[in-house]
Design a protein around this motif. Structure first.
Motif, short mmCIF file in Angstrom:
data_model
loop_
_atom_site.label_atom_id
_atom_site.label_comp_id
_atom_site.label_asym_id
_atom_site.label_seq_id
_atom_site.Cartn_x
_atom_site.Cartn_y
_atom_site.Cartn_z
N GLN A 1 2.78 -11.32 -4.82
CA GLN A 1 1.82 -10.34 -4.33
C GLN A 1 0.41 -10.93 -4.40
N ILE A 2 -0.51 -10.25 -3.74
CA ILE A 2 -1.91 -10.65 -3.80
C ILE A 2 -2.74 -9.46 -4.25
N THR A 3 -3.98 -9.74 -4.62
CA THR A 3 -4.89 -8.65 -4.96
C THR A 3 -5.31 -7.93 -3.69
N GLY A 4 -6.10 -6.89 -3.86
CA GLY A 4 -6.43 -6.02 -2.74
C GLY A 4 -7.17 -6.70 -1.61
N PHE A 5 -7.17 -6.05 -0.46
CA PHE A 5 -7.88 -6.56 0.72
C PHE A 5 -8.47 -5.37 1.47
N ASP A 6 -9.48 -5.66 2.26
CA ASP A 6 -10.09 -4.63 3.11
C ASP A 6 -9.33 -4.58 4.42
N PRO A 7 -8.69 -3.45 4.74
CA PRO A 7 -7.82 -3.40 5.92
C PRO A 7 -8.59 -3.43 7.23
N ILE A 8 -8.01 -4.14 8.19
CA ILE A 8 -8.50 -4.05 9.57
C ILE A 8 -7.57 -3.15 10.38
N ILE A 9 -6.39 -2.86 9.83
CA ILE A 9 -5.46 -1.89 10.39
C ILE A 9 -5.02 -0.98 9.26
N ASP A 10 -5.08 0.31 9.47
CA ASP A 10 -4.60 1.30 8.50
C ASP A 10 -3.97 2.42 9.31
N GLU A 11 -2.65 2.38 9.44
CA GLU A 11 -1.94 3.28 10.34
C GLU A 11 -0.69 3.83 9.69
N VAL A 12 -0.35 5.05 10.08
CA VAL A 12 0.95 5.63 9.73
C VAL A 12 1.88 5.42 10.91
N LEU A 13 2.98 4.72 10.66
CA LEU A 13 3.96 4.45 11.71
C LEU A 13 5.03 5.53 11.74
N GLU A 14 5.38 5.93 12.95
CA GLU A 14 6.42 6.92 13.17
C GLU A 14 7.55 6.27 13.98
N PRO A 15 8.70 6.94 14.10
CA PRO A 15 9.84 6.31 14.77
C PRO A 15 9.49 5.74 16.15
N GLY A 16 9.84 4.46 16.34
CA GLY A 16 9.58 3.79 17.61
C GLY A 16 8.29 3.01 17.66
N ASP A 17 7.39 3.22 16.68
CA ASP A 17 6.15 2.43 16.63
C ASP A 17 6.48 1.01 16.17
N ILE A 18 5.68 0.05 16.63
CA ILE A 18 5.88 -1.36 16.28
C ILE A 18 4.57 -1.92 15.73
N LEU A 19 4.63 -2.53 14.57
CA LEU A 19 3.49 -3.24 14.00
C LEU A 19 3.78 -4.73 14.08
N TYR A 20 2.89 -5.46 14.74
CA TYR A 20 3.02 -6.92 14.80
C TYR A 20 2.03 -7.54 13.84
#
Length: 377
Positions: A160-179
């Motif tokens: 694991q790594i320590t924290g990071f500042d997100p450039i993406i912060d999303e809730v994924l629902e069925p059928g969503d794709i995160l690349y």
């Protein structure tokens, strides 16, 4: 059948190995290709690579499979099955839309089941991954790629790594794709009981290629020659390495890589070897060539076993590489490379007039008996 709702070609030109992105509704009306019970059944098998990860506060627990599912906590745990496409035909169907990507880059489909709060913590991977959300919801945070993230070791089996500042912060629902391209830190956890599907694409490192090539040279008894320099001059400085002699040694090594047939054979064998176990079961009883012909003539379909890697070099379809081995196709049978390597099955429709080619039937019989192709379950 799973189909993208977006242009994959446009995705490649805009995002591939450039930046992470969320594709909302990347699969319309997504339905899980495997049930949690089926996934748990795979995780209990000795041959299947699985893992259990749980968290209680700052304490993490990790167990490698085969797993049992006794006395589990109510939440904050996940279990994952690696190369699920090798073991479950429904999971394998989810791979099909991604077969517009190079087959040699594709690694495997990892499936995770998570209870609320379940995840593996912030980390980054050295491969590109498409995370498809199945049932339930999962929150994902992705940070920028940089070299100075600090690793933390809350468990010896978790990087694991320590924290990071997100450039993406999303809730994924069925059928969503995160690349997520390689090297971008990310952290995902389930908001409710959820299934996730991680499609991994892994390119080899330089050291892996060099190590494999060296093994290939030794195994095939190549490169068994010493440095030769009949014009060697006398010298005053015995400890000095002349540039010309260093270049001669490097050229001697490089000459092995300047033999096209050698490089083709090594790359074909190396890239076709799977990194994960497969559900390969030798035929019992063994097939005869006549039985293979008879089955094809009666309309039988032979399916490639899940995860089997089969390739041929562009312009050289007379040689195929299957699970790390090189096979020469009989003269006149070059077209077989197409359906052997680019399709997941073959039938009389593909074999056609080659049904009468006894040497090809002998090869097909060999592969069916090895368990590389099989009839429908």
């Amino acid at each position: 059948m799973y189909q993208f709702t977006f242009s994959f070609s446009e995705f490649l030109s805009t995002y591939w190995q450039k930046q992470p992105t969320v594709i909302k509704g990347g699969f319309a009306d997504f339905v899980d290709p495997i049930s949690p019970d089926e996934l748990a059944g795979l995780a209990m098998e000795e041959e299947v690579d699985s893992r259990y990860v749980a968290r209680q506060g700052e304490n993490w627990q990790v167990e490698q499979g085969p797993l049992s599912f006794d006395n589990l906590p109510d939440d904050h745990w996940s279990f994952m099955v690696q190369a699920a496409n090798h073991w479950h035909s429904g999971a394998a169907r989810l791979v099909k839309p991604f077969q517009v990507m190079p087959g040699w880059l594709f690694d495997d489909l990892m499936i995770s089941y998570s209870t609320p709060g379940g995840g593996v913590g912030p980390h980054f991977d050295q491969y590109d991954v498409f995370i498809i959300q199945g049932s339930g919801q999962r929150r994902w945070r992705v940070g920028p790629r940089k070299d100075n993230y600090e690793e933390c070791f809350r468990h010896p089996n978790l990087r694991q790594i320590t924290g990071f500042d997100p450039i993406i912060d999303e809730v994924l629902e069925p059928g969503d794709i995160l690349y997520i391209p390689a090297g971008f830190p990310h952290d995902g956890y389930a908001l409710e009981t959820a299934m996730s599907y991680s499609m991994g694409f892994r390119s080899p490192k330089q050291q892996e290629l060099l190590s494999s090539f060296a093994d290939f040279i030794i195994e095939n008894e190549m490169g068994d020659q010493h440095y030769h320099n009949p014009d060697l001059p006398a010298r005053d400085k015995v400890g000095e390495l002349p540039a010309s002699e260093c270049q001669g040694l490097i050229a001697m090594m490089r000459s092995l890589m300047e033999q096209p047939e050698t490089m083709q054979q090594w790359l074909g064998e190396y890239l076709s070897l799977s990194r994960h176990n497969m559900d390969v079961i030798a035929a019992d009883p063994l097939w005869s060539g006549d039985e293979i012909v008879g089955a094809l003539m009666q309309g039988e379909i032979f399916y490639k076993v899940g995860g089997l890697r089969a390739f041929y070099h562009q312009g050289h379809p007379h040689t195929v590489y299957i699970d790390g081995e090189r096979y020469a196709l009989p003269a006149g049978c070059e077209q077989a490379a197409d359906w052997l390597c680019n399709q997941d099955s073959f039938s009389i429709a593909e074999v056609g007039e080659l049904i009468n080619h006894s040497a090809l039937i002998l090869l097909l019989t060999q592969w069916v008996n090895m368990g590389y192709w099989h009839q429908a379950d």
